[in-house]
Write an enzyme that holds these catalytic residues in place. Structure first.
Site, mmCIF file in Angstrom:
data_model
loop_
_atom_site.group_PDB
_atom_site.id
_atom_site.type_symbol
_atom_site.label_atom_id
_atom_site.label_comp_id
_atom_site.label_asym_id
_atom_site.label_seq_id
_atom_site.Cartn_x
_atom_site.Cartn_y
_atom_site.Cartn_z
ATOM 1 N N GLN A 7 0.819 -1.207 0.000
ATOM 2 C CA GLN A 7 0.000 0.000 0.000
ATOM 3 C C GLN A 7 0.857 1.263 0.000
ATOM 4 O O GLN A 7 0.541 2.230 -0.686
ATOM 5 C CB GLN A 7 -0.920 -0.014 1.229
ATOM 6 C CG GLN A 7 -1.722 1.254 1.454
ATOM 7 C CD GLN A 7 -2.892 1.384 0.496
ATOM 8 O OE1 GLN A 7 -3.211 0.460 -0.233
ATOM 9 N NE2 GLN A 7 -3.523 2.543 0.500
ATOM 10 N N HIS A 51 -6.368 -3.160 1.821
ATOM 11 C CA HIS A 51 -6.976 -1.829 1.700
ATOM 12 C C HIS A 51 -8.255 -1.904 0.873
ATOM 13 O O HIS A 51 -9.274 -1.298 1.233
ATOM 14 C CB HIS A 51 -5.988 -0.856 1.062
ATOM 15 C CG HIS A 51 -6.605 0.431 0.600
ATOM 16 N ND1 HIS A 51 -7.169 1.344 1.463
ATOM 17 C CD2 HIS A 51 -6.749 0.953 -0.650
ATOM 18 C CE1 HIS A 51 -7.637 2.382 0.771
ATOM 19 N NE2 HIS A 51 -7.395 2.169 -0.508
ATOM 20 N N HIS A 90 -11.719 -0.333 -6.729
ATOM 21 C CA HIS A 90 -11.236 1.005 -7.064
ATOM 22 C C HIS A 90 -9.734 1.061 -7.320
ATOM 23 O O HIS A 90 -9.252 1.948 -8.027
ATOM 24 C CB HIS A 90 -11.610 2.005 -5.960
ATOM 25 C CG HIS A 90 -10.732 1.938 -4.749
ATOM 26 N ND1 HIS A 90 -10.760 0.895 -3.845
ATOM 27 C CD2 HIS A 90 -9.774 2.788 -4.291
ATOM 28 C CE1 HIS A 90 -9.883 1.110 -2.892
ATOM 29 N NE2 HIS A 90 -9.259 2.240 -3.135
ATOM 30 N N HIS A 124 -4.073 5.253 -12.708
ATOM 31 C CA HIS A 124 -4.484 3.943 -12.206
ATOM 32 C C HIS A 124 -5.999 3.804 -12.197
ATOM 33 O O HIS A 124 -6.533 2.692 -12.264
ATOM 34 C CB HIS A 124 -3.880 3.676 -10.822
ATOM 35 C CG HIS A 124 -4.492 4.456 -9.709
ATOM 36 N ND1 HIS A 124 -4.038 5.705 -9.317
ATOM 37 C CD2 HIS A 124 -5.533 4.164 -8.892
ATOM 38 C CE1 HIS A 124 -4.765 6.132 -8.311
ATOM 39 N NE2 HIS A 124 -5.680 5.230 -8.021
ATOM 40 N N HIS A 127 1.297 12.637 4.963
ATOM 41 C CA HIS A 127 2.123 12.971 3.799
ATOM 42 C C HIS A 127 3.485 13.500 4.238
ATOM 43 O O HIS A 127 4.520 13.127 3.680
ATOM 44 C CB HIS A 127 1.414 14.010 2.921
ATOM 45 C CG HIS A 127 0.509 13.400 1.894
ATOM 46 N ND1 HIS A 127 0.934 13.026 0.657
ATOM 47 C CD2 HIS A 127 -0.808 13.076 1.943
ATOM 48 C CE1 HIS A 127 -0.061 12.503 -0.029
ATOM 49 N NE2 HIS A 127 -1.137 12.530 0.726
ATOM 50 N N VAL A 129 5.274 10.472 6.725
ATOM 51 C CA VAL A 129 5.378 9.097 6.229
ATOM 52 C C VAL A 129 5.580 9.045 4.721
ATOM 53 O O VAL A 129 6.640 8.649 4.233
ATOM 54 C CB VAL A 129 4.134 8.267 6.612
ATOM 55 C CG1 VAL A 129 4.220 6.854 6.030
ATOM 56 C CG2 VAL A 129 3.982 8.190 8.125
#
Length: 464
Positions: free
Chosen positions: A48, A66, A106, A133, A249, A252
């Site tokens: 992920q 996820h 998704h 994507h 953001h 990490v």
């Protein structure tokens, strides 16, 4: 087909999965038909958070879990709305199934290494062509249905694909039940179950605390004028959603060492692309599903001379000989509007006399962090209601809530790295000189750490 879609599911037909975030998750047979395919199972081989686990060792969760989490939350969200407004909004089993399938699928078109593949590698090899994507997810869904002969309503499938790609609601004005498109990928307000899942899941995997509680928002949402709205008293909870995402953001996703590793992997893939033709795999789902995080191992264990440069870069990462972070600065607010990305050439052209830096010695990363709406406050475009009996929706400004909330909602951070440890001092000095030339001052808050400057001397002594 209608009878099949609306028929109740027997408990014995449900697949039970225990998730470490949401607990017990149950999959209906129609969803299992998608899950039990090699295309969906591929998501187990996509971390992920891409390469983040090399800095946060616990961040090894995958797109697979996820996707199950988003599926489960999408079902919970539509069930809550149906419970309180189902008759009023004419919510049918068809709608429930559509939203849940959109949540499940998704990310089925996601590339390897999280967003680094899509935003870091592909723009450098596609020569201006666009790829996303989300669009690949749509292609992959069609491929899965055809390849595995999945018997599913074509209209349901059409709506699923729109829910995945419809980030711009201006294209959906003629659609009925617009609120359904707010659940999985919300282009109106950016509040959706995709964020609900990854914020909690990523925080937990990295060992960070998470004060944001998505259950509170889901339990209190209400559809007004075909749009999901929230109680006015939950304003600060929503703000916490966006600020928690921004914190992830900063600490990490764009961690300085994570980015150093990403820069090296991008370079390794660029050098390997002429030989592996990686970019040729991104157009057809029948080829794309074969592409996952194992690409690095494929390069690393190769023996061909043509992949030596790529192999050496990956082995440097394994041995923790990564590009050295020199320093960073936050672009001043008055320069953000007309900010132009800084390149390695800009730094090299600012080097001091007596040094001989080359462009290939320097790597630059531009980090852009906001609350999902650029420099604007995203909460100011969200509609609220006063109480559950009211059908009036309205906007709220920060001024009416608190004076402690930020007045600016965007950061652009410039980071500079030295590809060779012995050049840290020279690159750092050139970076500082660049800031002096452009801003008339150094805008960074600290000098390059002395231990990195001392490392320069140790490398120089070893080379003598």
């Amino acid at each position: 087909m209608e009878n099949k879609d609306n028929a109740p599911v027997k408990r014995s037909e449900l697949k039970h999965v225990h998730d470490n975030v949401h607990g017990n998750i149950f999959l209906d047979p129609i969803f299992l038909e998608f899950v039990d395919t090699e295309e969906f199972q591929r998501l187990r081989d996509l971390k992920q958070l891409g390469l983040t686990h090399m800095v946060y060792p616990g961040a090894v969760h995958t797109r697979f879990e996820h996707s199950l989490g988003v599926y489960w939350l999408a079902g919970k969200a539509i069930d809550i709305i149906k419970k309180y407004q189902g008759v009023e909004l004419c919510i049918e089993p068809f709608d429930v199934k559509t939203v849940k399938l959109a949540g499940l699928l998704h990310d089925v078109g996601h590339g390897p290494f999280s967003h680094m593949f899509e935003r870091g590698f592909l723009p450098k090899v596609l020569n201006g062509d666009k790829w996303s994507h989300e669009e690949m997810s749509v292609k992959m869904i069609d491929h899965m249905v055809d390849e595995h002969h999945i018997d599913i309503d074509s209209e349901l499938l059409k709506k699923v694909k729109v829910m995945i790609t419809a980030s711009d609601h201006s294209t959906q004005k003629a659609k009925e039940k617009m609120f359904l498109y707010d659940i999985v990928a919300n282009g109106r307000t950016e509040i959706d179950v995709d964020k609900f899942d990854y914020i909690v899941r990523d925080s937990r995997a990295c060992g960070l605390g998470c004060n944001f509680q998505p259950e509170r928002l889901m339990e209190s949402m209400k559809v007004v004028d075909d749009e999901i709205c929230y109680r006015a008293k939950d304003y600060l909870t929503i703000h916490k959603l966006f600020s928690t995402r921004a914190d992830l953001h900063r600490t990490v996703y764009t961690h300085a060492k994570v980015q150093a590793i990403e820069l090296m992997v991008i370079e390794a893939m660029l050098k390997a692309n002429p030989h592996l033709d990686i970019k040729s795999l991104i157009h057809q789902p029948s080829e794309f599903w074969k592409l996952d995080d194992s690409l690095l191992k494929k390069i690393e264990t190769s023996s061909g001379q043509e992949l030596k440069e790529s192999r050496d870069l990956i082995r440097r990462i394994r041995r923790r000989d990564i590009y050295q972070f020199c320093n960073e600065f936050s672009v001043p607010k008055d320069r953000l509007e007309h900010f132009k990305d800084i390149t390695s050439q800009d730094i090299v052209c600012s080097q001091l006399d007596g040094t001989s830096l080359k462009e290939d010695d320097v790597a630059v990363s531009i980090v852009k962090i906001d609350l999902t709406h650029g420099s604007k406050n995203p909460v100011e475009r969200i509609n609220f209601f006063t109480d559950y009996e009211s059908n009036n929706k309205f906007l709220i400004s920060d001024e009416g809530i608190s004076h402690l909330l930020p007045v600016f909602n965007k950061d652009v951070i410039v980071r500079v790295y030295s590809k060779k440890p012995e050049l840290v001092d020279a690159v750092s000095a050139a970076f500082e000189n660049y800031q002096l030339k452009i801003f008339g001052r150094t805008t960074q808050v600290h000098r390059t750490p002395e231990k990195k400057r001392r490392r320069t001397l140790s490398f120089a002594n070893l080379s003598q």
